[in-house]
Design a protein around this motif. Sequence first.
Motif, PDB file in Angstrom:
ATOM      1  N   LYS A 212      41.365  24.797  10.025  1.00 13.47           N
ATOM      2  CA  LYS A 212      43.004  25.328   9.152  1.00 13.47           C
ATOM      3  C   LYS A 212      43.470  26.402  10.304  1.00 13.47           C
ATOM      4  O   LYS A 212      44.713  26.328  10.542  1.00 13.47           O
ATOM      5  N   GLU A 218      44.196  20.802   6.781  1.00 12.95           N
ATOM      6  CA  GLU A 218      43.235  21.141   5.958  1.00 12.95           C
ATOM      7  C   GLU A 218      42.251  19.850   5.592  1.00 12.95           C
ATOM      8  O   GLU A 218      42.780  18.761   5.413  1.00 12.95           O
TER       9      GLU A 218
ATOM     10  N   PHE C 318      41.914  24.198  -1.809  1.00  9.89           N
ATOM     11  CA  PHE C 318      42.161  23.852  -0.136  1.00  9.89           C
ATOM     12  C   PHE C 318      42.098  22.808   0.120  1.00  9.89           C
ATOM     13  O   PHE C 318      41.166  21.730  -0.416  1.00  9.89           O
TER      14      PHE C 318
END
Lengths: 410, 303, 331
Positions: A212, A218, C318
């Motif tokens: 990242k 991601e 995430f």
Amino acid sequence: MIPIAQHIGAPAEPVVAKGDTVKVGQLIAKSTGFVSANIHSSVSGTVAKIEKTIDTSGYKNTCIFINVEGDEWLETIDRTPDLKTEITMSAEEIRAKIAECGIVGTGGATFPAHVKLSVPQGKKCEHLIINGVECEPYLTADHRLMLEHTEEIMVGCKIIQKATGAEKIIIGIENNKPDAIAKMTEAAKKYGITVMPLKVKYPQGGEKQLIKATVNREIPAPPALPIDVGCVVQNVGSTFAIYEAVQKNKPLFERVVTVTGKSVKSPKNILARVGTPLSHLIAAVGGLPEDTGKVVNGGPMMGKAVKSLEVPVTKGTSGVLMFKQSESVRMEENACIRCGKCVSACCMGLEPYLLKNLAKIRDFDALKEERVLDCIECGSCSFTCPAGIPITDYIRYGKATVTKILRSKK
Amino acid sequence: MEIVIWTVIPLCALGIVLAIILFFVAKKFKVEEDPRIDEVEACLPGANCGGCGFPGCRGLSEAVVKSGNLDGKYCPAGGNAAMSKVAAVMGLVAEEKEPMVAVVRCCGSHDKRPQTSTYDGAKTCAIAHATSSGDTACQYGCLGYGDCVAGCHFGAISINQETGLPEIDYDKCGGCGGCAKMCPRGVIEVRPRGKNDRRVYVGCINKDKGAEAMKACKAACIGCGKCAKVCPFEAITVENNVAYIDFTKCKSCRKCVAECPTGAINAVNFPPKPATPPAPKPEAQPAPAPAEATVVENNVNNN
Amino acid sequence: MAENRLAIAMSPHVHSNESVKKIMYSVVIALLPAFCVSVYFFGLNAIRVTLISIVACMAVEWLIQKFLLKGKTTIFDGSAIVTGMLLAFNVPANLDWWIIVIGAIVAIGIAKMTFGGLGNNPFNPAIVGRVFLLISFPSQMTTWPTPQPIWDIKALDAVTGPTPLGLLNEGQMVDYNYMDMFIGNMGGSLGEMSAIALLIGGIFLLIRKVITWHIPVAVLGTMAAFSAILWGVDPTKYADPLFHILAGGALLGAIYMATDMVTSPMTGKGMLVYGVGIGIITILIRTWGSYPEGMSFAILIMNALVPLINNWCKPKRFGEVVKPPKEEVKK
């Protein structure tokens, strides 16, 4: 004393028997599966016994005990300090060599390197990211390595590039190590490698966080791997080991270990051979301080507290930390005040308080729904919790159980 | 007065209208259920322990009524008494089973099993087990953080703070195995209660070699095999350095108890032995019990 | 090795220095400037009310923990002190002692301990106590003494004055001096008047990371925006935004009460939703409700919605955005 389970995946199978003489670098246990790694002797001598003994996990596991006699190396290992920059092997040869030499990720997770470097069909590796971010606070092993073996790491990068076909190489280094950044940048110019200074932040060294931070991608939820976003990540320690394996034919049997602690007389980074008992390393830094309350194998956030100082160094031992008595006692657990600090601390965007409660009541279906498997067990939630709740303990338990349930369903 | 009337009448009317709606709704959505399900459920203990393998007492009742037989449907907590009542409701014959009870296969109390480290994590066995091998040198035995207590549906288990071991109230224990399921180390075994509620079992599951086990815990089974030699019924086997008493063969003669050098074999509910040295043939030896007609379900937790 | 046993625990092996106690005492420290201002204006009465409230809250908590729950007592973790202080700040300075004690019993006994003590109460205890008093003793709770600088001893207890919001509620538009309001020279509850003192405390809490900016900004921003619209429609009928923010318990509520960790949402997004809700409800009650001040009701109403907000405002996982389509297919 060398344990046979030093990596993620299936433990290796011993190929030596009691009474055999071994040399440094000789294969003593063979990998048993795809995700597994060979283990080589780190000393020369005779095999005394193969027996179960206590290791870092606190449980007894099979280890190969070798009586040390002299220091005789295998002739095939190139022990000269010369830098070899020319890469003669093909990609397959490199991967085979890495597998043969039992290279694993040296950051702590000990994932076999050859598996990582095998880019699956239909996927492309765009970026090779070299992790120069120290995985955890206190540890400086990678830092030293970058300063002392800059060139070797660069060659290592090129080797991995060849093996994976990566287009770009990025080395990420936290910007609290300006000396390493300067030296690496200087050396990297020759090789066409980018060095990227990164913000100091835990857990910057996590694979997902590093990707990242460097290429702003991601990774989706597990089972996705870095390669799914076109990246391969290797630690500088592993890169160095790969260099040594490919260019010098030297298997992974020694590594840099940070030995430190607040009351340690002379904290050091030690090049230690696999199998050395921790007590030897501790003796090398001036002995175990009087007020030691806890000894941790690994870093402060993810390392394992050991039960006995006789446990051996493994390929994944990045550090040995000695905590003072006062530091080693956790604070008393209070009621959760729902402050939400764990939520903001979680680098994976999870809700640790919720996962902890679900793990406590053993609602594993809900845990899975709340994506407990995304957790990288970085420990930030426990670290930040003002009520001193061991959130990570519960989540780790929940995650392990969910994994077990999923496996049994398959 | 007018106000009273004006408040009472609309409220009553409202009540009646709602009652009519409710009546029709109840009619429309009524679920036809076999009344025997309720009757069967009334015979069961109602602890919803899940020991039968069905989701609670209701689940067992439904299964019994639906299938119309009692095969594989047995309430360990209610035992034969409850099952014969169920059988009466269903017009069937209950299968007699030996009542079961949970036993703790660890005798490593604090004084016998010294602590070698301090565990400082979350106080549950599951997590302690995952963290490390516990705070003693024994990696097999009881951790003492009481997960089994949480697993018990009958309030039969408590942790004795002095020994650090769970204690089972055998009168309350329903033998459902809830505690055994919770124990991350498989320390708790569900065994038949035995004749006259008397039973003999090995209170240790340490698989280490004798010397190591002994070093970790004074009450450990060291796998010496003396018990197996002395047993007249060949009920005892020693495997992986641990003895195990097969309850289908054991006749509770207690010869092994006297023979065990570490005292790892436990005998429960026997009258205290006379202080005099035991005679070659102990009096307490019961006559060989008639062979059990039923097959005892094997609940042994082999690990 | 016997006495030098190594500790075994799961990682992490280090901990931030934060603790519940430190957080609670930080709030107490942050409330001190406002307390000083109230002592300046109300003199000993301010000290009297605050002390009674704190002692009563701690005593109630201790009694319940000791004799009802028979567990360990945690009165020194600071949470009861914070509740006591906030309760005191929300009542007039001339309130009778027994009313304060009743407020403390309701706050700690009913709003906090019934739900399981610290961390489990769905509603902010201090506000529950205050609202209970407001409904049970309306006249005592809405008779505010006029602020008198401490040296001005004449008729300290006798003079009672209206609050700006009270006047507004009666339909009077008063031209208040904003400077007075900013410093705190206006009628009102004990600790709610001085904007400057409350802001200082708020900044301290922000620096200490006890609170985040989300809730205060959302509450005050919404209040300002909403009241600005109304003011724009008819400036003669509705008060201007600055007045709304400075008057009454807006700042005290937004900075100290709404941000109470236990009763506020977990995520930043949730906190914003929660703050906006409080802001809107406050102005609604102030403008059209029968009570002059709506802050405490607004907070209580939004407290009730917190579990829903928590469920709704999940943090961004995430890797969620870049989820490739095949991942969906697999599931």
